[in-house]
Design a protein around this motif. Sequence first.
Motif, PDB file in Angstrom:
ATOM      1  N   CYS A  64      50.244  -8.807  14.402  1.00  0.00           N
ATOM      2  CA  CYS A  64      49.576  -9.016  13.109  1.00  0.00           C
ATOM      3  C   CYS A  64      48.451 -10.048  13.246  1.00  0.00           C
ATOM      4  O   CYS A  64      48.677 -11.191  13.625  1.00  0.00           O
ATOM      5  CB  CYS A  64      50.596  -9.480  12.074  1.00  0.00           C
ATOM      6  SG  CYS A  64      49.805  -9.895  10.520  1.00  0.00           S
ATOM      7  N   PHE A  66      46.925 -11.594  10.997  1.00  0.00           N
ATOM      8  CA  PHE A  66      46.928 -12.608   9.945  1.00  0.00           C
ATOM      9  C   PHE A  66      48.056 -13.625  10.104  1.00  0.00           C
ATOM     10  O   PHE A  66      48.148 -14.574   9.311  1.00  0.00           O
ATOM     11  CB  PHE A  66      47.034 -11.946   8.560  1.00  0.00           C
ATOM     12  CG  PHE A  66      45.893 -11.014   8.226  1.00  0.00           C
ATOM     13  CD1 PHE A  66      44.734 -10.997   8.999  1.00  0.00           C
ATOM     14  CD2 PHE A  66      45.972 -10.160   7.137  1.00  0.00           C
ATOM     15  CE1 PHE A  66      43.680 -10.144   8.702  1.00  0.00           C
ATOM     16  CE2 PHE A  66      44.919  -9.301   6.826  1.00  0.00           C
ATOM     17  CZ  PHE A  66      43.771  -9.291   7.609  1.00  0.00           C
ATOM     18  N   CYS A  67      48.934 -13.435  11.094  1.00  0.00           N
ATOM     19  CA  CYS A  67      49.995 -14.411  11.314  1.00  0.00           C
ATOM     20  C   CYS A  67      49.401 -15.678  11.939  1.00  0.00           C
ATOM     21  O   CYS A  67      48.355 -15.632  12.605  1.00  0.00           O
ATOM     22  CB  CYS A  67      51.093 -13.812  12.195  1.00  0.00           C
ATOM     23  SG  CYS A  67      52.310 -12.884  11.220  1.00  0.00           S
ATOM     24  N   HIS A 115      54.534 -13.617   6.938  1.00  0.00           N
ATOM     25  CA  HIS A 115      54.111 -12.255   7.275  1.00  0.00           C
ATOM     26  C   HIS A 115      54.488 -11.228   6.217  1.00  0.00           C
ATOM     27  O   HIS A 115      53.676 -10.397   5.821  1.00  0.00           O
ATOM     28  CB  HIS A 115      54.708 -11.860   8.632  1.00  0.00           C
ATOM     29  CG  HIS A 115      54.385 -10.456   9.028  1.00  0.00           C
ATOM     30  ND1 HIS A 115      53.112 -10.074   9.404  1.00  0.00           N
ATOM     31  CD2 HIS A 115      55.158  -9.341   9.098  1.00  0.00           C
ATOM     32  CE1 HIS A 115      53.115  -8.768   9.692  1.00  0.00           C
ATOM     33  NE2 HIS A 115      54.347  -8.305   9.505  1.00  0.00           N
ATOM     34  N   HIS A 168      51.202  -7.918   6.111  1.00  0.00           N
ATOM     35  CA  HIS A 168      50.874  -9.310   5.771  1.00  0.00           C
ATOM     36  C   HIS A 168      50.021  -9.347   4.490  1.00  0.00           C
ATOM     37  O   HIS A 168      48.932  -8.782   4.453  1.00  0.00           O
ATOM     38  CB  HIS A 168      50.108  -9.944   6.940  1.00  0.00           C
ATOM     39  CG  HIS A 168      50.173 -11.426   6.945  1.00  0.00           C
ATOM     40  ND1 HIS A 168      50.656 -12.155   8.018  1.00  0.00           N
ATOM     41  CD2 HIS A 168      49.830 -12.340   5.999  1.00  0.00           C
ATOM     42  CE1 HIS A 168      50.589 -13.447   7.735  1.00  0.00           C
ATOM     43  NE2 HIS A 168      50.095 -13.578   6.507  1.00  0.00           N
TER      44      HIS A 168
HETATM   45 ZN   LIG Z   1      51.422 -11.316   9.771  1.00  0.00          ZN
END
Ligand SMILES: [Zn+2]
Length: 341
Positions: A64, A66-67, A115, A168
């Motif tokens: 991911c 965006f983590c 997440h 996310h």
């Molecule tokens: Zn994430």
Amino acid sequence: MEFEALKKETVLLNPLKNMERRSIPSEIRKDPLTGRTARICHFMKLSWPKPDFEKMTAGTETNCPFCAERIFEVTPHFPPEIIPEGRLTLDDMVLFPNLAPYDCLSAVATLGARHYIPMTEITADLIGRGFSLAMSFFRRVRDLKHHEAVYYLVNWNYMPVSGSSLIHPHLQVFSSASAPNIMVEELIAAKRYQDQNGSNYWEDLIQSETNSGERFLGKTGRTTWLSAYAPFGVAGDVLGVVEGAASTLDLTNQDLFDIGLGLTRAMAAYDDMGIYSFNLNFFTGAETDEFTRFHILFSPRTFFNPALGTPDIGALRNLYNETLCMAYPEDIAGVLKPYFE
Ligand SMILES: [Zn+2]
């Protein structure tokens, strides 16, 4: 204010009951502002089985972007003439340019480092802070006098059913001189309404819906919540109208949290129906468009057939933009209202 509906009836013969005649009602409604039509038909109980979220989300954090461990490595920076520091942050929320922009000033804002946030764990504070981060981007481009700093828009696709490609949670944040279709129709119609009636359509709508009570859900601060008369969603839409605010930049910090609070109430109600995904859009005028009012539309998303993954949007909606809702918005209001009290 006129709430027009054309009532129809279909007759068919039921082979399971000795060819007994059966009558099925339907209705075509006109949006009181734009005249856009919405069909109330295909009636069914608004209840869906929930999937196994653990299974659905398992492993999706591995790559991911965006983590927390990846976001500052992989997300792009704005050029210095837009945002000198590259990205904007608020607590653990990050706003950065969209790699797949749909306009010149197109950003993504994550709603924090976590997440996967189940819909019922999304708080008014989380939404308020997410919107607040978006507002700081909007103020930046406004202060630059950028030619695209006209309509300040937030879209939210929550979970894949709604069109989100990532688990996310994140917002689409963009500023544009080109208003999207439905918004243009509304702005033109609201201007015409003001010219013809000498009053503001949205303020009149609040008044009328509050008085009739049929679709009125409640108030948070200066935001009034309604079950939309001619909804886009198959399970209805929740409409929030902010009194006194024409455009996004008229929203106060308190408004953002009040909107967040109303949205969590809608989420709680739809969660109880088994819905776990939604679209949400800002609708705004330009800064001087006093004939309109800022409003937000929350539209739950689901499947026609969860087992096959059949989406709730087919040819009728996709190519005619003709919507269908599987219950009367007044009945939906009856289900939602207790959550707003
Ligand atoms: Zn994430």
